[in-house]
Motif scaffolding. Structure first.
Motif, PDB file in Angstrom:
ATOM      1  N   ASP A  86     -18.598  -0.353 -13.095  1.00 49.88           N
ATOM      2  CA  ASP A  86     -18.369  -0.963 -14.402  1.00 49.88           C
ATOM      3  C   ASP A  86     -19.799  -1.799 -14.685  1.00 49.88           C
ATOM      4  OD1 ASP A  86     -17.904  -3.242 -12.921  1.00 49.88           O
ATOM      5  OD2 ASP A  86     -15.931  -3.326 -13.878  1.00 49.88           O
ATOM      6  N   LEU A  92     -15.529   1.258  -9.466  1.00 50.13           N
ATOM      7  CA  LEU A  92     -14.528   1.904  -9.838  1.00 50.13           C
ATOM      8  C   LEU A  92     -14.055   3.134  -9.001  1.00 50.13           C
ATOM      9  CD1 LEU A  92     -15.140   1.805 -13.753  1.00 50.13           C
ATOM     10  CD2 LEU A  92     -13.965   0.221 -12.216  1.00 50.13           C
ATOM     11  N   GLY A 148     -14.035  -2.850 -16.330  1.00 50.05           N
ATOM     12  CA  GLY A 148     -13.131  -2.092 -15.851  1.00 50.05           C
ATOM     13  C   GLY A 148     -13.772  -0.489 -16.526  1.00 50.05           C
ATOM     14  N   PRO A 150     -16.149   2.605 -17.079  1.00 48.71           N
ATOM     15  CA  PRO A 150     -17.467   3.133 -16.084  1.00 48.71           C
ATOM     16  C   PRO A 150     -18.651   2.743 -17.110  1.00 48.71           C
ATOM     17  CG  PRO A 150     -15.777   4.776 -16.435  1.00 48.71           C
ATOM     18  CD  PRO A 150     -15.083   3.760 -17.274  1.00 48.71           C
TER      19      PRO A 150
END
Length: 479
Positions: A86, A92, A148, A150
């Motif tokens: 992120d 992630l 949070g 991508p």
């Protein structure tokens, strides 16, 4: 004690310096060639890795944008890895086998949010435990997704084989360059030795000459290179030096002979005068004879000093008015000696740079020779021919023997017909020395024989066919 600068002591031999310079140039060339080969090989290996990374990144980016889990969409081969990050550089999702944490540094992430970035992780030297090549692609270039969400995809591949190949290439290039440098230095050392061998022979022969050897000449090869030309020039110089030395030895021998005669006569007259009492008249005659011999010695000594005096530089000498000099000289000579048929014709405004007294003595010597050994009328002329001043003293006497003309300007050389007349045979030698000091040329023409002493100028002779003509060619003064 500190070594003085500029003495040349402590310097390496010429051969070593030549080889050192050659080796330094070869080192630069070999280093440049090795660097070029290394860069080309590295570019080819990196291009292959970048093609694999581009294919893997395309799958990863397409899956991330479509919302498909990367683990399902991306097929990773051995040594291939990926991460989904992120905007805060938090991982992630990642392929198995990677250590925890992001593969990107913060500055790399900042650049990757705007455009694709290629980067390397780990160093070639020293060897890294996990060298990787990375290809980072932003999902939405220029935008900064919320935490949070991508933001970028990272495709990675191990560089172990690529780095190993480059390290082996560096080692092989280093060994090959060192071997080539050693061989080139050895060949250069031998070639320098072969090229300088004639110079060493010249030095040995020069040492023999300095030790007193005579008639020595350098062994010059039959080639036409620089060393051969140097040898021929040195041989010419040795021949010229030996000729000068022979002339100086002959001069000393002749001077000793000429001085011995009046000294012997003077000593004999004085010894005879002291053997018994003499009348006043006899003593007066003895003193007169001694005074005459002393005058001859003084004249001879002055002539010897004039012959041995260094030439007067004419580069910065003031101009001499030849017309005024010759007219005054002929008038004084006519008044003091009273010869019949002495004439002077001088072109006005004719000047030469030099020493008036030296030129006057030279012309006076020529007048003395014409008065003693020639015949009237005697004519002194001065004219301009091209950029030269031509001074000619001509007499209508019987002239010199043809075989004597080429030797007339040599020291103490006198014709057989002139040995009973006064003089020591130095008159024309003094004239020749004066003309040489003024960068001119002396010509002696008599009885149909024309002799040029140290010819310099391409000017034809211009004088009557009968008698003797002595010509001085001198560079004129520029306005």
């Amino acid at each position: 004690m500190p070594r003085r600068r500029g003495t040349g002591r402590g310097r390496l031999p010429l051969r070593v310096r030549l080889v050192a310079g050659f080796a330094a140039a070869m080192l630069v060339v070999l280093t440049g060639a090795g660097a070029f080969v290394y860069l080309r090989v590295r570019y080819a290996l990196d291009l292959r890795l970048d093609e694999d990374l581009a294919a893997q990144s395309a799958q990863l980016t397409a899956a991330a944008r479509a919302g498909t889990p990367p683990a399902v969409a991306v097929r990773s081969g051995p040594g291939e890895y990926w991460q989904l990050l992120d905007a805060t550089n938090r991982v992630l999702a990642a392929s198995p086998g990677l250590p925890p944490g992001s593969l990107l540094a913060p500055d790399q992430l900042d650049r990757a949010l705007r455009r694709p970035v290629r980067a390397d992780r780990g160093t070639l030297l020293p060897i890294s435990a996990r060298p990787l090549r990375l290809y980072v692609v932003p999902l939405r270039p220029g935008a900064r997704p919320a935490a949070g969400q991508p933001a970028v995809t990272v495709a990675a591949v191990r560089r172990d084989q690529r780095d190993e190949a480059l390290r082996e290439l560096i080692g092989q290039l280093t060994l090959a360059n060192l071997a080539a440098l050693a061989v080139a230095s050895l060949v250069g050392y031998r070639l320098a030795g072969a090229a300088l061998a004639p110079v060493e022979r010249y030095r040995a022969e020069a040492a023999r000459i300095a030790a007193g050897a005579t008639g020595v000449r350098l062994a010059v090869p039959g080639t036409d290179d620089e060393v051969a030309r140097l040898g021929r020039t040195l041989n010419d110089m040795l021949a010229a030096q030996e000729a000068v030395l022979a002339r100086e030895r002959q001069f000393i021998s002749d001077a000793s002979h000429e001085l011995r005669t009046p000294l012997t006569l003077l000593s004999t007259e004085l010894e005879l005068a002291l053997r018994r009492p003499r009348s006043t008249g006899e003593l007066e005659r003895t003193i007169r004879h001694a005074a005459a011999d002393t005058a001859d010695l003084i004249a001879l000594a002055e002539a010897l000093l004039a012959v041995g005096a260094p030439p007067v530089p004419t580069d910065t000498a003031p101009p001499v008015d030849l017309a005024a000099l010759l007219t005054d000289l002929v008038e004084r000579y006519r008044t003091s000696t009273g010869p019949d048929g002495l004439h002077c014709r001088a072109e006005p405004a004719l000047t030469v740079p030099g020493e008036a007294s030296g030129l006057g003595r030279a012309v006076t010597n020529l007048l003395d020779n014409a008065h003693r050994h020639g015949g009237p009328p005697v004519t002194v002329t001065a004219s301009r021919v091209g950029g030269l001043a031509r001074i000619t003293v001509h007499d209508e006497g019987p002239g010199m023997p043809p075989s004597f003309v080429p030797h007339a300007a040599e020291r103490f050389r006198r014709a057989d017909t002139s040995r009973t007349s006064p003089g020591a045979g130095l008159g024309l030698s003094l004239v020749e020395a004066t003309v040489r000091a003024h960068r001119g040329e002396l010509r002696i023409c008599s009885g149909g024989v024309h002799h040029r002493v140290d010819p310099r100028f391409d000017v034809p002779c211009d004088h009557p066919a009968q008698g003797t003509s002595i010509t001085l060619l001198l560079p004129t003064a520029h306005p």
